[in-house]
Design a protein around this motif. Structure first.
Motif, PDB file in Angstrom:
ATOM      1  N   UNK A  45       0.710  -1.164  -0.041  1.00  0.00           N
ATOM      2  CA  UNK A  45       0.106  -0.116   0.057  1.00  0.00           C
ATOM      3  C   UNK A  45       0.834   1.184   0.009  1.00  0.00           C
ATOM      4  N   UNK A  46       2.188   1.052   0.630  1.00  0.00           N
ATOM      5  CA  UNK A  46       2.756   2.516   0.583  1.00  0.00           C
ATOM      6  C   UNK A  46       4.166   2.095   0.347  1.00  0.00           C
ATOM      7  N   UNK A  47       4.465   1.762  -0.952  1.00  0.00           N
ATOM      8  CA  UNK A  47       6.153   1.334  -1.517  1.00  0.00           C
ATOM      9  C   UNK A  47       7.029   2.498  -0.983  1.00  0.00           C
ATOM     10  N   UNK A  48       6.672   3.664  -1.049  1.00  0.00           N
ATOM     11  CA  UNK A  48       7.522   4.728  -0.602  1.00  0.00           C
ATOM     12  C   UNK A  48       7.619   4.964   0.929  1.00  0.00           C
ATOM     13  N   UNK A  49       7.022   4.141   1.729  1.00  0.00           N
ATOM     14  CA  UNK A  49       6.710   4.180   3.183  1.00  0.00           C
ATOM     15  C   UNK A  49       5.483   5.028   3.762  1.00  0.00           C
ATOM     16  N   UNK A  50       5.400   4.856   4.871  1.00  0.00           N
ATOM     17  CA  UNK A  50       4.368   5.605   5.722  1.00  0.00           C
ATOM     18  C   UNK A  50       4.630   5.527   7.135  1.00  0.00           C
ATOM     19  N   UNK A  51       4.083   6.501   7.934  1.00  0.00           N
ATOM     20  CA  UNK A  51       4.244   6.603   9.289  1.00  0.00           C
ATOM     21  C   UNK A  51       2.978   5.962  10.081  1.00  0.00           C
ATOM     22  N   UNK A  52       2.059   5.397   9.224  1.00  0.00           N
ATOM     23  CA  UNK A  52       0.911   4.509   9.480  1.00  0.00           C
ATOM     24  C   UNK A  52       1.587   3.495  10.030  1.00  0.00           C
ATOM     25  N   UNK A  53       0.874   2.940  11.374  1.00  0.00           N
ATOM     26  CA  UNK A  53       1.543   1.480  11.867  1.00  0.00           C
ATOM     27  C   UNK A  53       0.913   0.639  11.695  1.00  0.00           C
ATOM     28  N   UNK A  54       1.305  -0.376  11.087  1.00  0.00           N
ATOM     29  CA  UNK A  54       0.588  -1.795  10.760  1.00  0.00           C
ATOM     30  C   UNK A  54       0.950  -2.794  11.859  1.00  0.00           C
ATOM     31  N   UNK A  55      -0.038  -3.069  12.634  1.00  0.00           N
ATOM     32  CA  UNK A  55       0.119  -4.191  13.783  1.00  0.00           C
ATOM     33  C   UNK A  55      -0.630  -5.524  13.446  1.00  0.00           C
ATOM     34  N   UNK A  56       0.253  -6.288  13.829  1.00  0.00           N
ATOM     35  CA  UNK A  56      -0.317  -7.783  13.792  1.00  0.00           C
ATOM     36  C   UNK A  56      -0.731  -8.311  15.124  1.00  0.00           C
ATOM     37  N   UNK A  57      -2.046  -8.429  15.129  1.00  0.00           N
ATOM     38  CA  UNK A  57      -2.536  -9.009  16.242  1.00  0.00           C
ATOM     39  C   UNK A  57      -3.087 -10.474  15.997  1.00  0.00           C
ATOM     40  N   UNK A  58      -1.896 -11.262  15.796  1.00  0.00           N
ATOM     41  CA  UNK A  58      -1.913 -12.556  15.221  1.00  0.00           C
ATOM     42  C   UNK A  58      -2.575 -13.575  16.030  1.00  0.00           C
ATOM     43  N   UNK A  59      -2.960 -13.412  17.379  1.00  0.00           N
ATOM     44  CA  UNK A  59      -3.623 -14.488  18.055  1.00  0.00           C
ATOM     45  C   UNK A  59      -5.118 -13.883  18.372  1.00  0.00           C
ATOM     46  N   UNK A  60      -5.365 -12.599  18.096  1.00  0.00           N
ATOM     47  CA  UNK A  60      -6.526 -11.835  18.161  1.00  0.00           C
ATOM     48  C   UNK A  60      -6.893 -11.571  19.434  1.00  0.00           C
ATOM     49  N   UNK A  61      -6.042 -11.484  20.681  1.00  0.00           N
ATOM     50  CA  UNK A  61      -5.826 -11.376  21.858  1.00  0.00           C
ATOM     51  C   UNK A  61      -6.537  -9.693  22.234  1.00  0.00           C
ATOM     52  N   UNK A  62      -5.713  -8.817  21.212  1.00  0.00           N
ATOM     53  CA  UNK A  62      -6.095  -7.497  21.340  1.00  0.00           C
ATOM     54  C   UNK A  62      -7.672  -7.273  20.955  1.00  0.00           C
ATOM     55  N   UNK A  63      -7.647  -7.615  19.822  1.00  0.00           N
ATOM     56  CA  UNK A  63      -9.136  -7.657  19.188  1.00  0.00           C
ATOM     57  C   UNK A  63     -10.350  -8.260  20.250  1.00  0.00           C
ATOM     58  N   UNK A  64     -10.015  -9.421  20.639  1.00  0.00           N
ATOM     59  CA  UNK A  64     -10.876  -9.987  21.661  1.00  0.00           C
ATOM     60  C   UNK A  64     -11.129  -9.287  22.843  1.00  0.00           C
ATOM     61  N   UNK A  65     -10.174  -8.831  23.409  1.00  0.00           N
ATOM     62  CA  UNK A  65     -10.136  -7.717  24.696  1.00  0.00           C
ATOM     63  C   UNK A  65     -11.174  -6.743  24.458  1.00  0.00           C
ATOM     64  N   UNK A  66     -11.139  -6.215  23.051  1.00  0.00           N
ATOM     65  CA  UNK A  66     -12.131  -5.029  22.862  1.00  0.00           C
ATOM     66  C   UNK A  66     -13.550  -5.458  22.673  1.00  0.00           C
ATOM     67  N   UNK A  67     -13.522  -6.868  22.526  1.00  0.00           N
ATOM     68  CA  UNK A  67     -14.855  -7.280  22.090  1.00  0.00           C
ATOM     69  C   UNK A  67     -15.454  -7.284  20.717  1.00  0.00           C
ATOM     70  N   UNK A  68     -14.326  -7.011  19.815  1.00  0.00           N
ATOM     71  CA  UNK A  68     -14.685  -6.778  18.402  1.00  0.00           C
ATOM     72  C   UNK A  68     -14.208  -7.762  17.404  1.00  0.00           C
ATOM     73  N   UNK A  69     -14.223  -9.107  17.767  1.00  0.00           N
ATOM     74  CA  UNK A  69     -14.130 -10.362  16.883  1.00  0.00           C
ATOM     75  C   UNK A  69     -15.603 -10.719  16.391  1.00  0.00           C
TER      76      UNK A  69
END
Length: 179
Positions: free
Chosen positions: A106-130
């Motif tokens: 999406x940003x071959x020249x780079x971007x300051x937007x941070x792309x985070x991998x919630x690989x086990x879904x722990x963060x998303x589950x804690x938010x109740x958003x799975x």
């Protein structure tokens, strides 16, 4: 036999989502601290929010709707900064390799937007958003949402009713809610 196995697997995924998820986080709630991955599979990053932040949750890297939605955040990053946003995070229940490749795509020249991998879904589950995304993604995934947070407190939350659409979670819409 195959139908029985398939039905059992779908039931197991639905049960897993219901067990993993709790009530959806609401404005005024504290965002629970969890670790995700950003650069390598063996390096965790604690999600600690300071100041105003925008957290964009998406169902999956490289999926059609997500790939249309996220460029708006990349292109408008300076506008978010001008509205006193410290960081813009894109979070998905994907592995770090997929998230890094998607960011580079999406940003071959780079971007300051941070792309985070919630690989086990722990963060998303804690938010109740799975949600049970088994039919399209083969496993539970994140709902499409945006949280505007001040420090670790939810100021606003926008959750798409249909995760295949971007109606209230697009960058322009979110920018209009920032003061």
């Amino acid at each position: 036999m195959t139908s029985l196995i398939s039905t059992s697997a779908e039931a197991a995924h639905s049960l897993a989502v219901s067990l993993l998820s709790k009530a959806q986080i609401q404005p005024g709630a504290i965002i629970p601290e969890h670790s995700v991955k950003e650069t390598a599979p063996d390096t965790v990053v604690p999600l600690k929010f300071h100041g105003k932040n925008v957290i964009v949750g998406v169902p999956g890297a490289f999926s059609g709707t997500c790939t249309v939605q996220i460029p708006g955040y990349i292109q408008n990053y300076d506008r978010f900064k001008a509205k006193s946003v410290n960081e813009v995070y894109v979070v998905a229940v994907n592995d770090v390799f997929a998230m890094k490749a998607w960011k580079e795509h999406l940003a071959p020249a780079g971007t300051s937007v941070r792309f985070m991998a919630d690989d086990k879904g722990a963060f998303t589950s804690a938010l109740g958003l799975m949600f049970d995304a088994t039919p399209k993604f083969g496993a539970p995934r994140s709902k499409r949402y945006v949280i505007i947070a001040e420090n670790d407190k939810v100021e606003s939350i926008f959750i798409e009713e249909d995760p295949s659409k971007v109606t209230i979670t697009g960058a322009e819409t979110v920018l209009s809610h920032l003061t």
